[in-house]
Write an enzyme that holds these catalytic residues in place. Structure first.
Site, PDB file in Angstrom:
ATOM      1  N   GLU A 193       0.872  -1.178   0.000  1.00 21.47           N
ATOM      2  CA  GLU A 193       0.000   0.000   0.000  1.00 21.47           C
ATOM      3  C   GLU A 193       0.907   1.225   0.000  1.00 21.47           C
ATOM      4  O   GLU A 193       1.491   1.569   1.032  1.00 21.47           O
ATOM      5  CB  GLU A 193      -0.919  -0.011   1.228  1.00 21.47           C
ATOM      6  CG  GLU A 193      -1.774  -1.272   1.347  1.00 21.47           C
ATOM      7  CD  GLU A 193      -2.761  -1.452   0.221  1.00 21.47           C
ATOM      8  OE1 GLU A 193      -2.989  -0.481  -0.542  1.00 21.47           O
ATOM      9  OE2 GLU A 193      -3.317  -2.551   0.089  1.00 21.47           O
ATOM     10  N   CYS A 212      -2.556   8.922   3.128  1.00 21.65           N
ATOM     11  CA  CYS A 212      -2.099   8.432   1.822  1.00 21.65           C
ATOM     12  C   CYS A 212      -3.129   8.652   0.721  1.00 21.65           C
ATOM     13  O   CYS A 212      -2.778   8.590  -0.464  1.00 21.65           O
ATOM     14  CB  CYS A 212      -1.734   6.949   1.911  1.00 21.65           C
ATOM     15  SG  CYS A 212      -3.096   5.878   2.419  1.00 21.65           S
TER      16      CYS A 212
END
Length: 464
Positions: free
Chosen positions: A214, A248
């Site tokens: 990720e 993010c």
């Protein structure tokens, strides 16, 4: 625990425990998930305080909203659907093999390693653990060395609520993280930067360990011509300045048609003033921890100024002993070669770019690396369909930001530069399971008719 042999011994202990119970019952898995929820609920105040201390300043509401609540929702979702996820699935059998039967058996992988980031040190450490435990695995977790107070608390509580061969937390510095990534896990999940993600993938490749990465990156927000500017500004501001931009999937950059750019800037000004009436002094506005992070962000902003970009700061700077509150800041029309456009900002700077129209914005997104998230503000179904068909991204949100990441039933993960693999909910359960093929031959069957010696007429009859 920096010694690689000690880490390997710890992994061996978990492997031995898994071998003794290779397919935990639904009751055992639910119990582990319940303990994870209880650990978080009963020590919520300690968790909030530890994160606040590591970051320098984090609003209690942000930690509850972005870390505690999503974790508890994910646990509830997993416990509710676990029996269905665990059930084997029937598979279709070609007519030539009837009356044989086929099924897919979802088998735990073994020991799952998790390397967590510093921006959401509780939630992003334990959300993957929810899926791994639900799938019947053992878990070793390496939290970030940049959040020592939270990491120490996580290790302490994990030891109290779990046996070390169920869920264990390994604390330590960068060397520990490197040794951890090199262990021969049955699966390794890493959340962090693309640069470190490449290093993790290289280390895992030595043992052919499958990885889920990720990695974040840019998350463009497109404001179409038909969008309500006030609404778009409010939702973009929320997504961008939650945790001071250290998310993010925070919007970055905003693409708005050039004719509406001045009105959008004014709308953002009004929203920021409403969100944070005391500016960066507001208790609801978070700090950016670490001198290195501050210097990187300041250098990025200085470069944009030096290249003639209009920079609009919507507050004042405030310094802390190990961090700073940096104000919400708009950077207008930066060029593609600047660091603020080449890198994930991961801070409170927001690039805002005027484009010709919605089609030009789509073309710009499609030409770049596939983002972890893509946002679009439009009520036009045709434009929404166009976006879904002409772009690639980990996730898409229309008329808002961030929320796809907290829906337990939606997969969360990147594509290309923004990562590989996804988890959350059933997708996470499958990520940490092996779909084992099972074929059961009937006692009386016709398969023997195709044993050698082969006769051409018989093969033609069977369509072979």
């Amino acid at each position: 625990m920096t010694d690689a042999r000690a880490l390997q011994a710890h992994l061996d202990q978990q492997r031995h425990a898994f071998a003794a119970e290779p397919f935990p019952s639904a009751a055992t898995r639910r119990d582990r998930l319940a303990r994870l929820a209880r650990m978080t609920r009963q020590h919520r105040d300690k968790i909030i305080q530890a994160i606040h201390q590591d970051i320098g300043h984090r609003a209690e509401a942000e930690t509850r909203l972005a870390e505690i609540a999503p974790l508890l929702m994910a646990i509830r979702h997993a416990r509710r659907h676990l029996k269905r996820w665990m059930a084997s699935r029937r598979a279709a059998v070609p007519w030539r093999l009837l009356p044989g039967r086929a099924r897919i058996h979802r088998q735990p992988l073994g020991v799952v390693g998790i390397i967590a980031p510093a921006n959401y040190p509780w939630g992003l450490a334990l959300l993957p653990a929810v899926d791994a435990l639900a799938a019947g695995n053992r878990v070793m977790l390496k939290p970030s060395e940049q959040t020592p107070t939270t990491s120490a608390l996580l290790a302490q509580l994990a030891e109290r609520y779990f046996a070390t061969d169920e869920l264990s937390v390994v604390t330590g510095d960068t060397a520990t993280a490197q040794a951890f990534a090199a262990l021969p896990f049955d699966h390794l999940l890493f959340t962090g930067s693309p640069r470190v993600g490449r290093e993790v993938a290289r280390a895992a490749a030595e043992h052919l360990t499958p990885v889920t990465l990720e990695l974040g990156g840019k998350a463009p927000a497109i404001v179409a011509e038909d969008a309500d500017l006030a609404h778009a500004a409010r939702r973009i501001a929320f997504g961008k300045w939650l945790n001071a931009g250290r998310t993010c999937i925070a919007p970055d950059p905003v693409l708005v048609d050039a004719a509406r750019l001045p009105a959008f800037i004014e709308a953002i000004r009004a929203v920021v003033k409403g969100f944070y009436p005391a500016g960066t002094a507001s208790d609801d506005y978070s700090a950016v921890p670490g001198e290195g992070a501050r210097q990187r962000l300041e250098g990025m902003l200085a470069e944009a100024r030096d290249h003639g970009c209009r920079v609009i700061e919507l507050g004042e700077r405030q310094a802390f002993s190990h961090g700073a509150k940096l104000p919400p800041t708009l950077v207008i029309d930066p060029t593609a070669n600047l660091a603020i456009m080449q890198e994930e900002v991961f801070g409170p700077w927001l690039p805002v770019i005027g484009v010709r129209d919605f089609d030009a914005a789509l073309a710009r997104v499609a030409a770049g690396p596939s983002p972890l998230a893509l946002y679009a503000f439009t009520d036009d179904p045709a434009r929404r369909r166009q976006l879904l068909e002409q772009t690639r991204s980990g996730g898409v949100v229309f008329n808002d930001t961030l929320w796809h990441g907290v829906v337990p039933a939606l997969p969360f993960g990147g594509i290309g530069e923004s990562g590989m693999g996804a988890y959350h909910g059933e997708t996470g359960f499958l990520r940490f399971s092996h779909p084992r093929s099972v074929f059961l031959q009937a006692r009386h069957n016709a398969v023997g008719l195709i044993d050698p010696p082969w006769r051409r007429w018989w093969l033609r009859l069977l369509g072979l």
